[in-house]
Design an enzyme around this catalytic site. Structure first.
Site, PDB file in Angstrom:
ATOM      1  N   HIS A 177      30.760 -19.663 -39.676  1.00  0.00           N
ATOM      2  CA  HIS A 177      31.233 -21.299 -39.500  1.00  0.00           C
ATOM      3  C   HIS A 177      29.784 -22.227 -39.830  1.00  0.00           C
ATOM      4  O   HIS A 177      29.783 -23.029 -40.798  1.00  0.00           O
ATOM      5  CB  HIS A 177      31.807 -21.540 -38.402  1.00  0.00           C
ATOM      6  N   HIS A 185      48.889 -47.158 -14.736  1.00  0.00           N
ATOM      7  CA  HIS A 185      49.155 -48.072 -15.811  1.00  0.00           C
ATOM      8  C   HIS A 185      48.126 -49.282 -15.710  1.00  0.00           C
ATOM      9  O   HIS A 185      48.207 -50.277 -16.460  1.00  0.00           O
ATOM     10  CB  HIS A 185      50.577 -48.718 -15.927  1.00  0.00           C
ATOM     11  N   GLU A 204      49.434 -43.775 -29.990  1.00  0.00           N
ATOM     12  CA  GLU A 204      48.287 -44.699 -29.891  1.00  0.00           C
ATOM     13  C   GLU A 204      47.061 -44.055 -30.671  1.00  0.00           C
ATOM     14  O   GLU A 204      46.409 -44.726 -31.397  1.00  0.00           O
ATOM     15  CB  GLU A 204      47.860 -44.864 -28.578  1.00  0.00           C
ATOM     16  N   HIS A 210      26.379 -26.562 -41.191  1.00  0.00           N
ATOM     17  CA  HIS A 210      27.892 -25.700 -41.409  1.00  0.00           C
ATOM     18  C   HIS A 210      27.991 -25.379 -42.721  1.00  0.00           C
ATOM     19  O   HIS A 210      28.503 -26.229 -43.559  1.00  0.00           O
ATOM     20  CB  HIS A 210      29.072 -26.376 -40.664  1.00  0.00           C
TER      21      HIS A 210
END
Length: 670
Positions: free
Chosen positions: A272, A481, A419, A41
């Site tokens: 790109h 969960h 998280e 790239h």
């Protein structure tokens, strides 16, 4: 005339070396490397060469002769697909880790120039990037570590910045939102993101998929922002100088042209990545005024780059002088070197014996908190946290006050419900050095942080992930969960140690093993429900450090071996008693860490598992992976579906993970 490799840096130009000459050296090396590899790239290196040149020649504090200097600025290429930008910079500034041959062999086996930057391959690369957004979030962790250590040791020893080059893709990924809001909240004023604002992604111009005003987004998160022409040298220089004085994290939107100089594809999605082809490369050479052969860097341009690279030596030498005379030098070096005090073993031994003597029934998440209470008191480098689950994860101790903008010496980070950002930040903290990061969430939410955990395993970052509520044993919150496949999936991940202890003694032993590990991450997988103690009597050797051991031998010659982990060890021990009463002699093996067990010699493994004896595994998760230890014909008592919502005792009964279920399965084997 063809120029051979030994002549390539000997060519002299006639005019004084300009900024454009230096930036074009980056562009030329980048496009030549990608073109030769027929892969890569080059669009971003072509577009960001001007910004990178100003940063590395005037503002970045570094010394190529001492890549691990503790007070260097950190440079993170979050847009890791543009890896030739950093490889060019490392070569040009004088790092010995990247040679011209490496650049010519870009993306080839054995070269120090892999497709995306890898810190374990190339010195000078601070973190492994490629998955977009990870670099931004990892850099936040580096900035947190700098802020914390600066507060502890002062400006004389810790005073550096973290610079990031990020693109639209990095900022689209959800992890970036977690990272930038955390950084803004913590006022990480030594963090600077240079946004490659080129208005292009692979699919085309940005408007096909996004219309976010990134300036307003960062400002809403508490950042200082600026917008500049990324090809205006004066504007770049002034913006970088301004950023260094900010009292908040900084984002500079650098308006650039992806594929700068490409005659037909500049500013388009086609710029790109991928090789541009001979005609387009020839057009770039003409447009930027670079008339040298591929991989040729004129001697005067290279000399100017090497001079820029050498300017940091004086700063580094002055810092070394300050360190040698500092009263805190020993403490600082111990933190950077991740020294574990010898006394930790003694206090943990006393803690384990106390746990054994007490014979209390508690959840392993509570026993983890108790072990942390001991460890964090002895280890001032431990910095903990939780993703808004502190009370459930038991990760905060009396020694770890909050790390805040008002008190950066604190050792506990309230990460909020982030998280993924939390896991990536911990990678950054570990890579920065000086702290031992750990943090907690529910095990099922490891799905949110998995990409960062995987990168940590790839890089070998010694971070500790505390994962509580480890099975259907969490009960009423239900299958959303209740992790059932997560143990199997993380055990399948290379270079991570997954610990699932069965009681307070094993939990402390697993913490000892995790803290001793320096080659990669560890994961503590812990219960919500209380467990009966499994170990008693005199506690000596750390048996969990071997990964698995005989926790209860059969009464007489064993007829089968029951292998269990975590909360199911209790079930296996109860089943052993019933089997004994019914004339079946069963050995029970606790296997808290598969990875450590696999490292033992074959005699030990066979001795524990009983050779050809039939084997039965008991675990409240899926069977995947267990055949490694019990064989295809071995029995399994566990899960083969998602869980359900009910009190945990009802769930274990419903799914047959009970002493009676183990007894029935054992009898079927013998």
């Amino acid at each position: 005339m063809r120029v051979n490799a030994s002549q390539r840096i000997q060519i002299m130009s006639n005019a004084p070396v300009s900024h454009m000459d230096m930036a074009n050296a980056i562009r030329a090396l980048s496009m030549d490397a990608v073109e030769k590899a027929k892969s890569g790239h080059v669009g971003m290196p072509l577009g960001m060469a001007d910004v990178a040149t100003q940063l590395f020649t005037k503002h970045l504090k570094f010394d190529p002769k001492a890549p691990e200097w503790a007070d260097r600025d950190r440079f993170v290429l979050s847009a890791g697909h543009g890896s030739m930008l950093i490889y060019s910079l490392l070569f040009l500034t004088g790092y010995d880790s990247v040679s011209l041959s490496d650049i010519e062999n870009f993306r080839q086996l054995g070269a120090a120039t892999p497709g995306h930057p890898e810190n374990f391959v190339t010195r000078g690369v601070e973190t492994t990037t490629g998955p977009l957004g990870q670099g931004v979030a990892t850099a936040v962790g580096m900035a947190i570590a700098e802020k914390h250590l600066n507060a502890k040791f002062g400006d004389d020893l810790v005073d550096h910045k973290t610079w990031v080059i990020a693109g639209d893709g990095c900022l689209m990924e959800g992890i970036s939102q977690e990272a930038i809001t955390l950084a803004g909240h913590m006022k990480l004023n030594k963090l600077v993101v240079l946004f490659d604002d080129n208005n292009v992604t692979i699919d085309g111009t940005l408007d096909v998929s996004d219309e976010t005003d990134q300036i307003k987004r960062f400002e809403a998160a508490g950042w200082a922002t600026a917008a500049i022409d990324g090809h205006d040298v004066t504007a770049i220089d002034q913006a970088l100088e301004w950023a260094k004085a900010s009292d908040r994290p900084v984002m500079i939107a650098c308006k650039t042209r992806i594929g700068y100089g490409a005659p037909t594809i500049e500013g388009t999605g086609k710029a790109h990545g991928g090789p541009y082809g001979a005609d387009e490369i020839a057009g770039i050479r003409k447009n930027i005024g670079w008339d040298h052969e591929p991989f040729v860097v004129p001697e005067d341009i290279l000399a100017e780059w090497r001079t820029a690279g050498a300017r940091g030596a004086a700063d580094r030498e002055a810092w070394e002088g300050r360190l040698s005379g500092a009263s805190s030098a020993a403490e600082f070096n111990a933190a950077i070197d991740r020294v574990i005090p010898a006394e930790l073993a003694d206090v943990m031994a006393a803690h384990k014996q106390s746990v054994s003597d007490g014979q209390d029934k508690k959840a392993t998440r509570q026993w983890s908190g108790a072990a942390l209470e001991v460890a964090t008191k002895i280890l001032p480098t431990m910095v903990g946290g939780s993703a808004d689950l502190t009370g459930s994860n038991n990760t905060k101790t009396s020694s770890t006050g909050p790390l805040t903008t008002g008190d950066p010496t604190g050792r506990y980070i309230h990460y909020g419900v982030r998280e993924h950002g939390m896991a990536a930040a911990m990678n950054g903290m570990a890579l920065h050095g000086g702290v031992i990061p750990y943090s907690g969430t529910f095990f099922v939410f490891s799905d949110y942080s998995r990409a960062a955990i995987r990168l940590g395993a790839l890089m070998g970052t010694p971070v500790i992930h505390v994962m509580t509520h480890d099975s259907i044993g969490l009960g009423e919150d239900g299958p959303t969960h209740q992790p059932v496949e997560h143990l199997a999936s993380f055990r399948a991940m290379p270079n991570i140690h997954v610990f699932r202890p069965c009681d307070g003694v094993e939990t402390a032993e697993c913490w000892e093993a995790a803290l001793a590990r320096t080659e990669g991450p560890s994961m503590m997988v812990l219960t919500r429900q209380g467990l009966a103690p499994a170990r008693s009597g005199e506690i000596g050797e750390n048996l969990s450090a071997k990964g698995g051991y005989i926790i209860s031998e059969a009464d007489g010659e064993p007829q089968l071996v029951i292998v269990a982990t975590g909360s199911e060890v209790e079930i296996a021990l109860e089943a052993q008693k019933t089997l004994k009463a019914e004339g079946v002699a069963a050995r029970v093996v606790s296997l808290p860490c598969w990875e450590l067990f696999a490292e033992q010699d074959e005699d030990y493994i066979e001795g524990v598992l009983g050779g050809d004896l039939p084997k039965l595994a008991v675990e409240a998760g899926v069977r995947t992976g267990w055949d490694q230890w019990i064989g295809r014909k071995g029995g399994f008592v566990g899960m083969n579906s998602f869980g359900a919502s009910a009190p945990y005792k009802d769930l274990f009964e419903h799914f047959g993970i009970t002493p009676a279920g183990v007894v029935a399965a054992a009898k079927a084997l013998v």
